[in-house]
Write a protein that holds these residues in place. Structure first.
Motif, PDB file in Angstrom:
ATOM      1  N   GLY B  73      -9.886 -34.866  20.863  1.00  0.00           N
ATOM      2  CA  GLY B  73     -10.058 -33.552  21.468  1.00  0.00           C
ATOM      3  C   GLY B  73      -9.761 -32.453  20.453  1.00  0.00           C
ATOM      4  O   GLY B  73      -9.380 -32.725  19.315  1.00  0.00           O
ATOM      5  N   ARG B  74      -9.884 -31.218  20.914  1.00  0.00           N
ATOM      6  CA  ARG B  74      -9.629 -30.113  19.989  1.00  0.00           C
ATOM      7  C   ARG B  74      -8.174 -30.094  19.543  1.00  0.00           C
ATOM      8  O   ARG B  74      -7.856 -29.603  18.477  1.00  0.00           O
ATOM      9  CB  ARG B  74      -9.998 -28.775  20.662  1.00  0.00           C
ATOM     10  CG  ARG B  74     -11.487 -28.632  20.925  1.00  0.00           C
ATOM     11  CD  ARG B  74     -11.857 -27.214  21.269  1.00  0.00           C
ATOM     12  NE  ARG B  74     -11.355 -26.767  22.571  1.00  0.00           N
ATOM     13  CZ  ARG B  74     -11.841 -27.182  23.744  1.00  0.00           C
ATOM     14  NH1 ARG B  74     -12.820 -28.079  23.779  1.00  0.00           N
ATOM     15  NH2 ARG B  74     -11.352 -26.725  24.883  1.00  0.00           N
ATOM     16  N   HIS B  75      -7.317 -30.625  20.393  1.00  0.00           N
ATOM     17  CA  HIS B  75      -5.896 -30.674  20.025  1.00  0.00           C
ATOM     18  C   HIS B  75      -5.366 -32.079  20.239  1.00  0.00           C
ATOM     19  O   HIS B  75      -5.708 -32.731  21.215  1.00  0.00           O
ATOM     20  CB  HIS B  75      -5.098 -29.687  20.874  1.00  0.00           C
ATOM     21  CG  HIS B  75      -5.706 -28.319  20.858  1.00  0.00           C
ATOM     22  ND1 HIS B  75      -5.609 -27.475  19.771  1.00  0.00           N
ATOM     23  CD2 HIS B  75      -6.475 -27.680  21.770  1.00  0.00           C
ATOM     24  CE1 HIS B  75      -6.267 -26.364  20.025  1.00  0.00           C
ATOM     25  NE2 HIS B  75      -6.814 -26.452  21.227  1.00  0.00           N
ATOM     26  N   THR B 108      -8.915 -38.848  25.881  1.00  0.00           N
ATOM     27  CA  THR B 108      -9.154 -37.430  25.665  1.00  0.00           C
ATOM     28  C   THR B 108      -9.503 -36.802  27.007  1.00  0.00           C
ATOM     29  O   THR B 108     -10.214 -37.422  27.811  1.00  0.00           O
ATOM     30  CB  THR B 108     -10.315 -37.235  24.670  1.00  0.00           C
ATOM     31  OG1 THR B 108      -9.975 -37.916  23.457  1.00  0.00           O
ATOM     32  CG2 THR B 108     -10.563 -35.771  24.361  1.00  0.00           C
ATOM     33  N   THR B 109      -8.996 -35.616  27.242  1.00  0.00           N
ATOM     34  CA  THR B 109      -9.307 -34.955  28.512  1.00  0.00           C
ATOM     35  C   THR B 109     -10.809 -34.694  28.607  1.00  0.00           C
ATOM     36  O   THR B 109     -11.478 -34.575  27.577  1.00  0.00           O
ATOM     37  CB  THR B 109      -8.561 -33.599  28.636  1.00  0.00           C
ATOM     38  OG1 THR B 109      -8.831 -32.847  27.443  1.00  0.00           O
ATOM     39  CG2 THR B 109      -7.072 -33.795  28.777  1.00  0.00           C
ATOM     40  N   ASP B 111     -12.444 -32.169  29.327  1.00  0.00           N
ATOM     41  CA  ASP B 111     -12.910 -30.936  28.678  1.00  0.00           C
ATOM     42  C   ASP B 111     -12.768 -30.998  27.160  1.00  0.00           C
ATOM     43  O   ASP B 111     -12.924 -29.991  26.472  1.00  0.00           O
ATOM     44  CB  ASP B 111     -12.159 -29.721  29.234  1.00  0.00           C
ATOM     45  CG  ASP B 111     -10.649 -29.856  29.042  1.00  0.00           C
ATOM     46  OD1 ASP B 111     -10.202 -30.903  28.469  1.00  0.00           O
ATOM     47  OD2 ASP B 111      -9.903 -28.951  29.454  1.00  0.00           O
ATOM     48  N   LYS B 112     -12.472 -32.187  26.645  1.00  0.00           N
ATOM     49  CA  LYS B 112     -12.352 -32.430  25.186  1.00  0.00           C
ATOM     50  C   LYS B 112     -11.255 -31.574  24.538  1.00  0.00           C
ATOM     51  O   LYS B 112     -11.302 -31.285  23.345  1.00  0.00           O
ATOM     52  CB  LYS B 112     -13.695 -32.128  24.471  1.00  0.00           C
ATOM     53  CG  LYS B 112     -14.860 -32.942  24.964  1.00  0.00           C
ATOM     54  CD  LYS B 112     -15.021 -34.185  24.093  1.00  0.00           C
ATOM     55  CE  LYS B 112     -16.233 -35.009  24.441  1.00  0.00           C
ATOM     56  NZ  LYS B 112     -16.356 -35.443  25.828  1.00  0.00           N
ATOM     57  N   LYS B 113     -10.318 -31.160  25.363  1.00  0.00           N
ATOM     58  CA  LYS B 113      -9.294 -30.267  24.831  1.00  0.00           C
ATOM     59  C   LYS B 113      -8.173 -31.064  24.165  1.00  0.00           C
ATOM     60  O   LYS B 113      -7.799 -30.793  23.031  1.00  0.00           O
ATOM     61  CB  LYS B 113      -8.751 -29.419  25.959  1.00  0.00           C
ATOM     62  CG  LYS B 113      -8.052 -28.158  25.512  1.00  0.00           C
ATOM     63  CD  LYS B 113      -8.050 -27.144  26.640  1.00  0.00           C
ATOM     64  CE  LYS B 113      -6.852 -26.257  26.639  1.00  0.00           C
ATOM     65  NZ  LYS B 113      -6.807 -25.434  27.863  1.00  0.00           N
ATOM     66  N   PHE B 114      -7.653 -32.054  24.893  1.00  0.00           N
ATOM     67  CA  PHE B 114      -6.500 -32.785  24.365  1.00  0.00           C
ATOM     68  C   PHE B 114      -6.759 -34.274  24.217  1.00  0.00           C
ATOM     69  O   PHE B 114      -7.419 -34.885  25.054  1.00  0.00           O
ATOM     70  CB  PHE B 114      -5.301 -32.626  25.308  1.00  0.00           C
ATOM     71  CG  PHE B 114      -4.782 -31.218  25.388  1.00  0.00           C
ATOM     72  CD1 PHE B 114      -4.094 -30.662  24.310  1.00  0.00           C
ATOM     73  CD2 PHE B 114      -4.985 -30.467  26.536  1.00  0.00           C
ATOM     74  CE1 PHE B 114      -3.605 -29.360  24.392  1.00  0.00           C
ATOM     75  CE2 PHE B 114      -4.494 -29.170  26.618  1.00  0.00           C
ATOM     76  CZ  PHE B 114      -3.800 -28.611  25.540  1.00  0.00           C
ATOM     77  N   TYR B 153      -2.927 -23.719  24.186  1.00  0.00           N
ATOM     78  CA  TYR B 153      -4.054 -24.255  23.399  1.00  0.00           C
ATOM     79  C   TYR B 153      -5.382 -24.061  24.099  1.00  0.00           C
ATOM     80  O   TYR B 153      -5.484 -24.208  25.302  1.00  0.00           O
ATOM     81  CB  TYR B 153      -3.803 -25.732  23.098  1.00  0.00           C
ATOM     82  CG  TYR B 153      -2.568 -25.911  22.245  1.00  0.00           C
ATOM     83  CD1 TYR B 153      -2.644 -25.837  20.863  1.00  0.00           C
ATOM     84  CD2 TYR B 153      -1.314 -26.092  22.837  1.00  0.00           C
ATOM     85  CE1 TYR B 153      -1.505 -25.964  20.079  1.00  0.00           C
ATOM     86  CE2 TYR B 153      -0.168 -26.214  22.077  1.00  0.00           C
ATOM     87  CZ  TYR B 153      -0.263 -26.155  20.688  1.00  0.00           C
ATOM     88  OH  TYR B 153       0.856 -26.268  19.924  1.00  0.00           O
ATOM     89  N   GLU B 154      -6.332 -23.657  23.327  1.00  0.00           N
ATOM     90  CA  GLU B 154      -7.669 -23.383  23.873  1.00  0.00           C
ATOM     91  C   GLU B 154      -8.577 -24.583  23.741  1.00  0.00           C
ATOM     92  O   GLU B 154      -8.694 -25.201  22.727  1.00  0.00           O
ATOM     93  CB  GLU B 154      -8.278 -22.182  23.111  1.00  0.00           C
ATOM     94  CG  GLU B 154      -8.184 -20.931  23.940  1.00  0.00           C
ATOM     95  CD  GLU B 154      -8.364 -21.205  25.431  1.00  0.00           C
ATOM     96  OE1 GLU B 154      -9.485 -21.604  25.806  1.00  0.00           O
ATOM     97  OE2 GLU B 154      -7.408 -21.049  26.237  1.00  0.00           O
TER      98      GLU B 154
END
Ligand SMILES: Cc1cc2nc3c(=O)[nH]c(=O)nc-3n(C[C@H](O)[C@H](O)[C@H](O)COP(=O)(O)O)c2cc1C
Ligand code: SF4
Ligand code: FES
Lengths: 429, 154, 900
Positions: B73-75, B108-109, B111-114, B153-154
């Protein structure tokens, strides 16, 4: 009480800049060493001070330096590497020194490099220490600017470059020869010793690897001498030591104390004793790969030799406390999960033995342990002993297990006879 | 294609070592920094640039924990699961995070965030349990802090 | 020498050697995995643990890995010590926690080092009760099967493939107990030496896919020692058969030639022996019933030869010395011709002269490994003589080690040595017409036409001799290059020149030889190695006959009623097809002996099935002039499949009855041969010595000991075994019955020793691990310069050299490991990996010719149209176009060709 290593550390304020560090006497040892001393004199002084490596093995630092080939006809360049890969579970002492007083370590590195006539030095920093990385980067830049690094330092003709290298995660990178492989861009598999890095290390050249805390001691020894250094200690080994305590104590943290301070003083005095409702059951005196000590050992002096006499190791001097409300089998299982996962996969006993140990412990936690398992665990402690495996990871891994089997055997047996973990209501996840 | 910026950074690393291949890990770090993870394609590009075969570079990449060879994810959320944090309740922390993010280790979530991963000792055992999101370390983490941490975190 | 005490017995051993190796040399049972005799120690597996004691009073001892210790005088160790034994047993138990229980369906079973070590350590009961880890297998190409679950992580495969053989598409991935050995993705392994993985892997991860197609356990194979026929190096092999089918080729250790390894063409290129295209039946063509019996055929041919006019014989460089000789015996010296083109004949005759001159050493593969500077001139070794490329790689590494020895690091300590050496390597210079695999390792490389390469070599020689060469500016690059090369060659103690016939250039070979001669002086031990096209090219060259070319080119009839005998030679491969058609018409009868059908056999009026190497005894002479004998593997074949010399021997009665008798047995042929052709003196000893070694003994068994698992031959039909076939002439017995001692080394059919069922039993067949075999290898170097009775005539070199000078676009062949060799392509996998018909030029040349990449073009060569796909490559010399050598589409091109 003198606290040379931490005297300048104030985490609230942040680390001293080069200028401020010099104001409080910083870099004096560099001037003295480079201008007034020969490499041999430095090595001798450090040997005499009885400074022992703070990376865990406790080898006399000056003696280690003395194995580096000196003179004109030796392979070049020589390297000095500071091992800042601190990843031993329960250990957080180097972080304090790196974040708190970077110039102290850099000064130690310059002097050490001069002593072995290294022209390139590396800081092998653990990836997770992001803050330390920023701090070090800044400090190194300051040094280059001041002419303390680079060519012809202090007009002595001595050259030294310093490179900050951050790892990409693996406990084994802390093992000095694996660290060298990692620096060479290879898989961090340890190398067989001999040859020792002092003879053939980074890129096949003579190399010294020292722990952060070890090198932080060097400037003070140069400035104040071997006798002074020895006098700091309450035991045989010279100097002070950064001790740390984590777990269910009132005041977990790290403190610089005379080498040889007793366990009781550290645990009850500095760490404030156990939290309400928790009993002290045992502790790992120097990180995850040391044997348990128990309430019987509270008066042991925490130095290399004394801790060894009670069947454990001083290790990194950072203790992990086991309380009565934590299952010792679960505790050891957690450690073995770590070690099995961090085995590099090179030698058979560690690669295959540790996962087996881990699986047995897990099955005990789940209430599926068998009578014969205890014997198997004990045998593994023997089989994975020093010399049997390729490096010291596996022998370290079984230290807490073998002592847990010694001190908390009934707890293991209960898991088997009760077909469950007495601490959990059945093991989850 | 490696970007000009990536190439510049890789070249700098190459200049520090006696032969090109020795900067392989550094090159991977640089592209991962940029791209979040190292896809097969990225690996191939880097290998080619370093004068290595894909096998040679992947052998190194797969050895280390923090070269991601699968998308993240992004984070990246790393929970310390080593001994001090274990004693101080990292298993409970994990349960709590699972509830908040609705993912297990290695996932990964949506929404690909975490991405959530377990991690070895983060070196702040006196302030356990600990958590790291990207480069940021959180100490003494309590359940009630989680929402706020993740919100950043976005 | 040092005194080494093992379990209270004192042995005299060499100081400084590796302890494990020493124990194995003493033939003690000490298990190991990660150590390999050719690759040294890394200490990973921990299997070779022993106890070391300080002195007599030390009863406790210290556990150490024997592979990580040097032998020192007075060292005391124990193998049988209980602590060490328990630990070794435990290492197996650990490995077994993940190794599957699949021995019954595993190809390695019965010849598995892991099985052997398991039994040796005594591990028999597994306590591990958890799940095993499993992996996905990869497709690694047509030769190697991958079964990762069986992996015991000894790391030998990557160490061999990468460190030893220089391959870069196999590696280890992951860490802890999840390490995977394979490629980045499915695909064909690219190394020319990938097949050795099968032997290097101690278990069944990498197994031979060709064997899998007709699988047989080792204990069911009938095996014999042989020599690889797939190129001119003569690597030693062992072949195993069952049910009349050749099923497996493995390495046969030769301390001077191939050591522990062979190339993939050698290992996998054997399927032609079993191919349906084999000539199985003697045929007399143009009759109602063409198939005939042996007697019918012999009678027919005898009659035919008696009534014939001139009898012309064409010899072959892929037939044995014996067969060529037997043919010459029939035709007489004047009518025996070499089946080479004129150009090839000139080249080979000239080479022979050089090899005979004694001006330089002719290093073996092993000796090349010791060289400290190598210059390759006009050869693409990986494709034309693969194992030489592997030898060059070892030389480069060993030189680097020599440069940086630190007395504290023993050479067996492989990882330490590699850490020390890093990317350093010995000197290599490649002068070739195009860029090939070894160029990558070269310090200096130069791609140019054979003519330009020759000039370069001459420059180097001049500089070496201290002559100054005139500089003009355009040549500046060449000057610098030559200077650099000279510097390196001058400093070398043991420089080696490698060249050969691939460039078809006499001047080039002459220059290379001059260079080698210059490099042989008081300070240097210069050597030269020549690569030639086929397994017995040198043997045929030594026959001292003319090329058949003039006969083919000449339109004149030979004589009335002439007969042509073609020995194992598809003339269509080498000679222009148009001319051949006319040529064949000159003969009334055409007798062809061959083992596979081809265009030449189609011309035969009498077709005689010739044995392949697997069905015959014989001798071939390799590129260094080394004569080596090979022995029949498939004994139980239809009687008409016979060695050509055997067939021809029967026909010799045309000359005298007496002779026919003398040509009956292999040995009698050889005795006759050396008396007629003294230049071969010595070859008879190979077989004579072998025979005398076993004289009075029982025969040498071709099968290992029979144990309960042995499958009865034809067990699917009856459990009663058929009576074993007896080959009266053979020193082998086709069963396990016979002499139980180790056979004489050159007669080793398989490696087996009690407790050692895998190829690692080889340790017992050597005096010392990695050293000499128990008895002499038996082979003999014929061209050693010392041979006095030489009547090999000097060659006129000028004519050809003049030709080479012409400008224009020249067509040369390019060699391919897979495809260029006539027979190995019958193996499906080799055919699959063979190149398509291409013509390769550089961008310059393509522009000149107006060719575009990948387009199909047509070339007219010797009045025949050829189609090629254009391939544009950098680093191809100007003025040169390449087409793949030896594939069907390029048959009949007489290289080199000057294109219009
Ligand atoms: C598995 C393993 C991990 C290690 N990790 C570290 C580490 O993180 N930091 C460290 O300084 N030493 C570590 N060491 C010890 C080093 O190998 C080496 O002994 C030390 O860096 C030498 O420094 P010193 O002489 O100053 O103690 C580790 C050793 C092993 C076997
Ligand atoms: S003990 Fe062996 S497998 Fe474990 S980390 Fe060390 S070398 Fe690697
Ligand atoms: S053979 Fe000695 S450790 Fe593997």
């Amino acid at each position: 009480m003198e606290r040379p290593l931490t005297q300048n550390i104030d985490l609230e304020r942040g680390p001293l800049s080069l200028k401020d560090y010099e104001k409080v006497g910083g870099y004096a040892s560099m001037h003295k060493a480079l201008k007034q001393m020969t490499p041999q004199q430095i090595t001798k002084l450090v040997t005499d001070s009885n400074l022992k490596g703070r990376g865990g093995a406790g080898f006399n630092t000056g003696l280690k330096w003395s194995f580096v080939p000196m003179g004109d006809n030796v392979p070049q360049p020589k390297y000095l590497i500071v091992n800042a890969d601190e990843m031993e579970p329960g250990t957080f002492k180097d972080r304090l020194l790196l974040e708190g007083d970077p110039h102290q370590m850099i000064e130690g590195m310059i002097v050490a490099s001069y002593a072995i006539q290294a022209s390139v030095s590396y800081i092998f920093l653990r990836w997770a220490y992001k803050e330390a990385a920023d701090i070090l980067r800044k400090a190194i830049a300051e040094c280059y600017e001041a002419g303390y690094l680079g060519k012809n330092i202090l007009n002595t003709g001595f050259n030294l470059d310093m490179i900050l290298h951050t790892g990409v995660g693996r406990y084994i990178c802390g093992e000095e020869t694996a660290l060298i492989n990692a620096l060479e861009g290879k898989r961090a598999i340890p190398r067989a010793k001999p040859p020792f890095p002092q003879v053939s290390g980074l890129y096949g050249k003579p190399t010294i690897v020292n722990n952060v805390e070890t090198l932080c001691n060097v400037p003070h020894i140069i400035n104040k001498g071997a006798d002074w250094f020895k006098s700091l200690s309450k035991g045989e080994d010279g100097g002070t030591k950064i001790y740390g305590v984590s777990g269910r104590v009132k005041n977990p943290g790290a403190w610089e104390l005379p080498m040889g301070t007793t366990l009781r003083e550290i645990l009850e005095g500095y760490a404030g004793g156990m939290q309400e409702g928790y009993q002290f059951k045992g502790l790992l005196p120097g990180g995850a790969s040391t044997d348990f000590l128990t309430p019987d050992h509270l008066d042991v002096k925490m130095d290399f030799k004394t801790v060894a006499t009670v069947g454990s190791r001083l290790g990194t001097g950072t203790m992990v406390v086991l309380d009565d409300r934590t299952c010792p089998v679960g505790f050891v299982h957690n450690l073995q999960t770590f070690f099995a996962r961090e085995s590099c996969g090179w030698c058979t006993p560690c690669r295959e033995g540790l996962p087996w140990v881990e699986k047995i412990l897990l099955s005990m936690e789940r209430g599926e342990g068998r009578k014969e398992d205890i014997d198997l665990l004990e045998k593994h402690c023997e089989w994975l002993g020093p010399g049997n495996t390729f490096c010291a990871l596996a022998p370290g891994a079984v230290e807490p297990l073998q002592s847990a089997l010694k001190y908390f055997k009934e707890d293991f047996e209960e898991h088997i006879t009760q077909h469950k973990c007495p601490w959990h209501n059945g093991w989850q996840s | 294609m490696l970007t000009a910026e990536e190439i510049k950074m890789i070249d700098h690393e190459i200049s520090l070592v006696p032969y090109r291949k020795a900067a392989g890990i550094e090159a991977l770090k640089i592209v991962q920094q940029n791209r979040g993870w190292v896809s097969d394609e990225t690996l191939h590009e880097v290998a080619e640039y370093m004068g290595m075969s894909d096998e040679e570079l992947d052998s190194i990449a797969t050895f280390y924990n923090l070269i991601f060879r699968k998308p993240v994810g992004r984070h990246v959320v790393l929970i310390c699961d080593s001994i001090s944090c274990y004693v101080m309740g990292c298993n409970q922390l994990y349960e709590n995070i699972r509830k908040v993010l609705n993912i297990k280790y290695g996932e990964t979530t949506t929404d690909k965030k975490f991405t959530l991963l377990p991690n070895a000792c983060l070196g702040c055992c006196d302030r356990a349990p600990a958590l790291m999101v990207d480069g940021n370390l959180y100490r003494d983490v309590k359940e009630e802090m989680l929402e706020k941490i993740f919100q950043k975190y976005e | 020498m040092a005194k080494l005490n093992i379990d209270n017995i004192t042995y005299e051993v060499t100081e400084g050697k590796n302890l494990l190796e020493t124990c194995l040399s003493l033939k003690l049972d000490l298990p190991y995995f990660c150590w390999h005799p050719a690759m040294g120690s890394v200490g990973a597996c921990r299997q070779c643990a022993v106890k070391i004691f300080k002195d007599e009073n030390d009863t406790h001892g210290k556990l150490v890995m024997s592979c990580m210790e040097s032998v020192k005088d007075g060292l005391r160790i124990s193998i049988s010590n209980n602590g060490a034994k328990v630990f070794r047993e435990e290492v197996i138990e650990w490995l077994m926690t993940n190794h599957p229980h699949d021995c019954p369906v595993c190809d390695e079973g019965g010849s598995c080092h892991l099985q052997d070590m398991t039994v040796m350590t005594g591990h028999d009961y597994r306590r591990y009760r958890f799940k095993k880890r499993t992996y996905r297998n990869q497709y690694l190409g047509p030769f190697i099967h991958h079964e990762m679950n069986r992996c015991i992580q000894c790391y030998r495969c990557v160490r061999y493939y990468r460190d030893y053989a220089g391959g870069d598409d196999l590696n280890v991935f992951g860490a802890h107990n999840h390490v995977y050995f394979g490629r980045a993705e499915d695909g064909v392994l690219q190394s020319a030496f990938s097949g050795n993985l099968v032997e290097v892997c101690p278990t069944g991860v990498f197994t031979d896919k060709t064997l899998k197609q007709h699988y047989t356990r080792k204990w069911d194979l009938t095996s014999a020692p042989s020599v690889c026929m797939n190129c001119s190096l003569g690597c030693n092999i062992m072949g195993g058969e069952r049910y009349g089918e050749l099923r497996l080729i493995t390495n046969r250790y030769h301390p001077e030639v191939n050591g522990y390894f062979i190339c993939d063409r050698g290992r996998f290129g054997y399927e032609y022996v079993n191919h349906e295209n084999r000539v199985y039946q003697p045929l007399i063509r143009n009759r109602v019933s063409e198939a005939v019996s042996i007697t019918e055929l012999t009678e027919h041919v005898k009659k035919l030869l008696t009534s014939s006019g001139k009898i012309i014989g064409i010899g072959s460089s892929r037939a044995s010395v014996e067969s060529n000789y037997a043919l010459q015996k029939i035709t007489g010296k004047e009518n025996f011709f070499k089946g080479f083109t004129d150009t090839e004949t000139n080249l080979l005759d000239y080479l022979l002269q050089l090899m005979h001159s004694g001006k330089f050493d002719l290093p073996s593969q092993k000796q090349i490994e010791q060289s400290d500077a190598i210059i390759i001139i006009g050869e693409d070794l990986t494709n034309s003589a693969p194992m030489l490329a592997l030898a060059v790689r070892q030389a480069l590494f060993k030189t680097a080690v020599q440069k940086d020895v630190r007395s504290t690091i023993p050479v067996w300590h492989d990882s330490a040595v590699r850490n020390l050496v890093q990317e350093d390597k010995g000197y290599l210079c490649v002068l070739n017409t195009y860029r090939e695999e070894l160029s990558e390792l070269a310090d200096e490389k130069y791609y140019a036409s054979p003519k330009a390469i020759t000039e370069m070599v001459k420059k180097i020689i001049a500089l070496l001799k201290g002559e100054t060469i005139q500089t003009n500016d355009t040549q500046n690059r060449e000057e610098t290059l030559a200077n650099n090369i000279v510097q390196q060659l001058r400093n070398a103690k043991n420089p080696v020149v490698i060249t050969g016939t691939s460039c078809y250039s006499l001047s080039l070979i002459r220059a290379a030889a001059d260079l080698a001669a210059t490099l042989k002086n008081e300070k240097q031990k210069g050597g030269i190695s020549f690569v030639v096209p086929e397994c017995n090219s040198i043997g045929l060259a030594m026959m001292q006959a003319s090329s058949v070319q003039s006969l083919i080119d000449d339109a004149q009839p030979v004589s009335d009623n002439a007969t042509l005998v073609v020995l194992e030679n598809d003339l269509y491969r080498r000679f222009a097809h148009q001319k051949l058609e006319t040529f064949f018409k000159k003969f009334k009868e055409i007798i062809v002996l061959d083992s596979l059908h081809n265009q030449t056999t189609q011309q035969a009026t009498v077709l005689i099935p010739a044995a392949t190497f697997a069905e015959a005894n014989g001798t071939v002479i390799n590129h260094e002039g080394r004569a080596q004998a090979f022995y029949k593997i498939l004994v139980n074949r239809p009687p008409q499949i016979r060695a050509s010399w055997h067939w021809l021997g029967d026909l010799i009665s045309v000359k005298t009855i007496e002779l026919e008798k003398q040509m009956k047995s292999h040995l009698s042929v050889l005795y006759q041969l050396v008396s007629d052709l003294p230049q071969f003196s010595g070859v008879e000893k190979l077989v004579a010595n072998a025979l005398s070694e076993v004289n009075g003994h029982l025969h040498i068994p071709m099968e290992p000991h029979r144990y309960s698992g042995r499958t009865a031959i034809l067990a699917n039909i009856t459990v009663h075994e058929p009576k074993p076939v007896r080959d009266e002439e053979s020193i082998f017995s086709t069963t396990m019955e016979g002499e139980r001692q180790l056979p004489p080394s050159p007669l080793t059919p398989f490696y087996w020793w009690p407790g050692w069922n895998s190829e690692q039993a080889l340790n017992h067949y050597q005096r010392e691990v990695g050293g000499l075999l128990q008895s002499e290898t038996g082979d003999i170097k014929l061209l050693n310069g010392k041979f006095v009775q030489s009547n090999i005539e000097p060659v006129a070199v000028t004519k050809q050299e003049q030709q080479e000078d012409a400008d224009g676009l020249w067509l040369y062949p390019r060699y391919h490991l897979f495809g260029s060799d006539e027979f190995s392509v019958y193996t499906g996998g080799i055919a699959e990996l063979s190149p398509k018909a291409y013509v390769c030029v550089n961008t310059n040349e393509a522009a000149k010719q107006n060719w575009k990449d990948k387009e199909t073009i047509e070339l007219n060569i010797s009045e025949r149209k050829f189609q090629f796909e254009v391939k544009i490559e950098d680093d191809v010399a100007d003025g040169i176009a390449f087409v793949p050598y030896g594939i069907k589409e390029t048959y009949g091109i007489e290289y080199p060709v000057r294109l219009k």
